[in-house]
Design an enzyme around this catalytic site. Structure first.
Site, PDB file in Angstrom:
ATOM      1  N   ASN A  23       0.830  -1.087  -0.053  1.00 60.18           N
ATOM      2  CA  ASN A  23      -0.084   0.010  -0.036  1.00 60.18           C
ATOM      3  C   ASN A  23       0.754   1.241  -0.014  1.00 60.18           C
ATOM      4  O   ASN A  23       1.688   1.630   1.005  1.00 60.18           O
ATOM      5  CB  ASN A  23      -0.831  -0.003   1.195  1.00 60.18           C
ATOM      6  CG  ASN A  23      -1.832   1.438   1.514  1.00 60.18           C
ATOM      7  OD1 ASN A  23      -1.631   1.960   0.486  1.00 60.18           O
ATOM      8  ND2 ASN A  23      -2.458   1.351   2.347  1.00 60.18           N
ATOM      9  N   LYS A  25       0.215   4.198  -0.208  1.00 57.72           N
ATOM     10  CA  LYS A  25      -0.657   5.403   0.292  1.00 57.72           C
ATOM     11  C   LYS A  25      -0.321   6.650  -0.826  1.00 57.72           C
ATOM     12  O   LYS A  25      -0.395   6.479  -1.963  1.00 57.72           O
ATOM     13  CB  LYS A  25      -0.084   5.865   1.532  1.00 57.72           C
ATOM     14  CG  LYS A  25       0.024   4.424   2.469  1.00 57.72           C
ATOM     15  CD  LYS A  25      -0.046   4.399   4.006  1.00 57.72           C
ATOM     16  CE  LYS A  25      -0.204   3.148   4.797  1.00 57.72           C
ATOM     17  NZ  LYS A  25      -0.008   3.450   6.055  1.00 57.72           N
ATOM     18  N   HIS A 107      -9.825   1.215   4.614  1.00 57.43           N
ATOM     19  CA  HIS A 107      -8.288   1.377   5.399  1.00 57.43           C
ATOM     20  C   HIS A 107      -8.589   2.358   6.445  1.00 57.43           C
ATOM     21  O   HIS A 107      -9.492   3.625   6.596  1.00 57.43           O
ATOM     22  CB  HIS A 107      -7.185   2.070   4.383  1.00 57.43           C
ATOM     23  CG  HIS A 107      -5.901   1.929   4.959  1.00 57.43           C
ATOM     24  ND1 HIS A 107      -5.363   3.116   5.963  1.00 57.43           N
ATOM     25  CD2 HIS A 107      -4.963   1.214   4.908  1.00 57.43           C
ATOM     26  CE1 HIS A 107      -4.209   2.589   6.416  1.00 57.43           C
ATOM     27  NE2 HIS A 107      -3.935   1.503   5.790  1.00 57.43           N
ATOM     28  N   GLU A 109      -7.038   4.596   7.697  1.00 55.63           N
ATOM     29  CA  GLU A 109      -6.639   6.103   7.397  1.00 55.63           C
ATOM     30  C   GLU A 109      -7.962   6.829   6.811  1.00 55.63           C
ATOM     31  O   GLU A 109      -7.933   8.090   6.967  1.00 55.63           O
ATOM     32  CB  GLU A 109      -5.604   6.205   6.475  1.00 55.63           C
ATOM     33  CG  GLU A 109      -4.092   6.147   7.460  1.00 55.63           C
ATOM     34  CD  GLU A 109      -3.004   5.622   6.625  1.00 55.63           C
ATOM     35  OE1 GLU A 109      -3.166   5.533   5.288  1.00 55.63           O
ATOM     36  OE2 GLU A 109      -2.072   5.015   7.322  1.00 55.63           O
ATOM     37  N   GLU A 181      -5.428  -4.594  10.598  1.00 52.90           N
ATOM     38  CA  GLU A 181      -4.190  -3.522  10.866  1.00 52.90           C
ATOM     39  C   GLU A 181      -4.732  -2.824  11.968  1.00 52.90           C
ATOM     40  O   GLU A 181      -5.526  -1.848  11.881  1.00 52.90           O
ATOM     41  CB  GLU A 181      -4.559  -2.667   9.745  1.00 52.90           C
ATOM     42  CG  GLU A 181      -4.269  -3.296   8.346  1.00 52.90           C
ATOM     43  CD  GLU A 181      -3.530  -2.368   7.220  1.00 52.90           C
ATOM     44  OE1 GLU A 181      -2.362  -2.671   6.781  1.00 52.90           O
ATOM     45  OE2 GLU A 181      -3.979  -1.179   7.037  1.00 52.90           O
ATOM     46  N   GLY A 187       2.213   2.711  10.732  1.00 53.29           N
ATOM     47  CA  GLY A 187       3.264   3.862  10.598  1.00 53.29           C
ATOM     48  C   GLY A 187       3.878   4.418  12.095  1.00 53.29           C
ATOM     49  O   GLY A 187       4.534   5.412  12.196  1.00 53.29           O
TER      50      GLY A 187
HETATM   51  P1  13P Z   1       2.928   0.822   7.696  1.00 50.67           P
HETATM   52  O1  13P Z   1       3.294  -0.682   7.096  1.00 50.67           O
HETATM   53  O2  13P Z   1       3.666   1.998   7.036  1.00 50.67           O
HETATM   54  O3  13P Z   1       3.073   0.883   9.082  1.00 50.67           O
HETATM   55  O4  13P Z   1       1.343   0.824   7.173  1.00 50.67           O
HETATM   56  C1  13P Z   1       0.552  -0.088   7.096  1.00 50.67           C
HETATM   57  C2  13P Z   1      -0.468   0.281   6.293  1.00 50.67           C
HETATM   58  O5  13P Z   1      -1.452   1.044   6.641  1.00 50.67           O
HETATM   59  C3  13P Z   1      -0.758  -0.654   5.191  1.00 50.67           C
HETATM   60  O6  13P Z   1      -2.199  -0.696   4.661  1.00 50.67           O
END
Ligand code: 13P
Length: 277
Positions: A23, A25, A107, A109, A181, A187
């Protein structure tokens, strides 16, 4: 509509596919994305591992072209719940056909920044399935919820909410993948423990079974996501309940992706009895 199960591993004797999904992002321009995808595709040619790259919408075409001829799938990071209309800035499922074959929905976010609810996410799932896009449904608890001992309850609620209006057999045929997740691990550099993620994966399959999932949920792939790197991926891949990872930050680094997919390949070899043979 009956489609062949979109996995490659059944003939190897693994019950579920092993998936490493990137991902990206809101990172990469189209030009950067094409170059990065080509590098990652070349450096992760490992038999039996399903590779997926999910770049920003505007990079989908570049990534599709860059990985043409490689066994790498392209995924979108989101999809709108309507087919078309006055939704400025949005992208619908029919627009993704030909650009992507997978799509991330729900997700954390997007839940956090755009107020996406389980009901809305359920509608997005519907659009994905209707258009032959394989969904990765993201669910996960907040830190305070885990500390209060409510992690399983929260995640189960998200799954029930998103799947409420769906026929489990149809989602199974569409190849739904769940990504667990935990929000506090995304992150932050602080990953969940493998055993906790595995426990959650089993809880997710129990809820799926309750909802009437085929094979009592056993066919539902569950990935872990949250600060996954090549250094900690084994913590998850050694758990039989976990079928791979949804990788954020580390997925932008070819060395990291090469390491992660190589480790996933060892899991496939171990499961299929080809290790050391
Ligand atoms: P990170 O691997 O940067 O922690 O992000 C995980 C994520 O949100 C994958 O969708």
């Amino acid at each position: 509509m009956d489609r062949p199960r979109p996995t490659t591993l059944w003939h190897h004797g693994l019950m579920r596919p092993i998936v490493i999904a990137a991902n990206w992002k809101m990172h990469t321009t189209p030009m950067e994305a094409g170059e990065l995808a080509a590098t990652i595709a070349r450096r992760t040619r490992v038999p039996g591992v399903t590779r997926v790259i999910c770049p920003p919408f505007v990079c989908l075409a570049a990534v599709r072209d860059a990985v043409a001829g490689e066994d790498v799938a392209v995924g979108a990071q989101n999809v709108h719940h309507e087919l078309a209309g006055a939704y400025t800035g949005e992208v619908s499922a029919p627009m993704l056909v030909g650009l992507a074959s997978w799509v991330i929905v729900g997700h954390s976010e997007r839940r956090r920044d755009f107020g996406e609810t389980d009901v809305l996410i359920g509608r997005k799932l519907r659009r994905a399935v209707e258009h032959g896009l394989r969904p990765i449904l993201c669910i996960g608890e907040q830190l305070a919820e885990r500390e209060a001992g409510r992690a399983v309850e929260v995640v189960a609620g998200q799954l029930r909410g998103a799947l409420a209006e769906h026929d489990p057999a149809e989602l199974d045929r569409a190849g739904l993948v769940v990504a667990y997740e935990p929000v506090w691990a995304i992150g932050t550099g602080r990953n969940a423990r493998g055993v906790d993620a595995a426990e959650m994966a089993e809880a997710i399959r129990s809820v799926a079974a309750e909802l009437g999932w085929p094979e009592a949920g056993a066919s539902l792939p569950v990935l872990y996501g949250g600060s996954v790197t090549s250094a900690n991926i084994d913590e998850f891949l050694t758990e039989p309940a976990i079928d791979g990872a949804l990788v954020g930050g580390a997925s932008l680094k070819p060395d990291e992706m090469a390491g992660i997919v190589a480790r996933a390949g060892l899991r496939v070899e171990a499961a299929t009895g080809t290790l050391g043979s």
